[in-house]
Design an enzyme around this catalytic site. Structure first.
Site, PDB file in Angstrom:
ATOM      1  N   GLU A 122       0.966   3.804   1.972  1.00 16.71           N
ATOM      2  CA  GLU A 122       1.492   4.135   3.301  1.00 16.71           C
ATOM      3  C   GLU A 122       2.638   3.208   3.685  1.00 16.71           C
ATOM      4  OE1 GLU A 122      -3.093   4.633   3.718  1.00 16.71           O
ATOM      5  OE2 GLU A 122      -1.693   3.425   2.525  1.00 16.71           O
ATOM      6  N   HIS A 162       0.854  -1.190   0.000  1.00 18.73           N
ATOM      7  CA  HIS A 162       0.000   0.000   0.000  1.00 18.73           C
ATOM      8  C   HIS A 162       0.889   1.240   0.000  1.00 18.73           C
ATOM      9  CE1 HIS A 162      -3.772  -2.097   1.868  1.00 18.73           C
ATOM     10  NE2 HIS A 162      -3.221  -2.819   0.889  1.00 18.73           N
TER      11      HIS A 162
END
Length: 148
Positions: A49, A47
């Site tokens: 993040e 992802h």
């Protein structure tokens, strides 16, 4: 946030992953910028993040990102939220919500519901406590351990 937005568009347009971007800043300096790379890497943890946290940690040569701020285009999923907490990132600015992600076909809202353990259907059973506890005994005795 504009840089996170640009990252999300870049990842989406190159089919590397979903419409998610992230930027980590410390002392008004960008440490890392990333977009979702799940499709490009076949890594379900890639992802935006997570990728940004990995890059910032490598750059700073530490797992502790205290004092950093994270900008993300969408509210972090539970996995990313866990990584944010482990990295000690204190402030997160996000654009869209988990409900928006659900409308886009992403499981965030479902996962948030699942972490209410009594409803998630995951069976948790404790086994081999003594053997596993010995690992922690060894850890506690280890003189050169690094707490994180």
């Amino acid at each position: 946030m504009q840089i996170a937005y640009n990252e999300a568009i870049k990842g989406m347009n190159t089919n590397e992953g979903g419409p998610f971007g992230a930027v980590i800043v410390k002392d008004d300096k960008i440490l890392a910028k990333a977009h979702n790379r799940v499709l490009a890497t076949n890594d379900p943890t890639a992802h935006a993040e997570m990728t940004a946290i990995r890059e910032a940690s490598k750059l700073l040569d530490t797992f502790d990102l205290s004092g950093c701020t994270l900008y993300v285009t969408t509210q972090p999923c539970p996995m990313c939220l866990g990584a944010i907490l482990w990295a000690h990132i204190e402030t997160v600015y996000y654009g869209t919500t988990k409900l928006d992600a659900a409308k886009g076909g992403f499981d965030d809202a479902r996962f948030y519901e699942m972490i209410k353990w009594e409803k998630n259907g995951v069976v948790l059973k404790q086994i081999d406590y003594e053997a596993c506890a010995k690992i922690f005994e060894q850890w506690n005795e280890k003189e050169d351990k690094q707490i994180y």
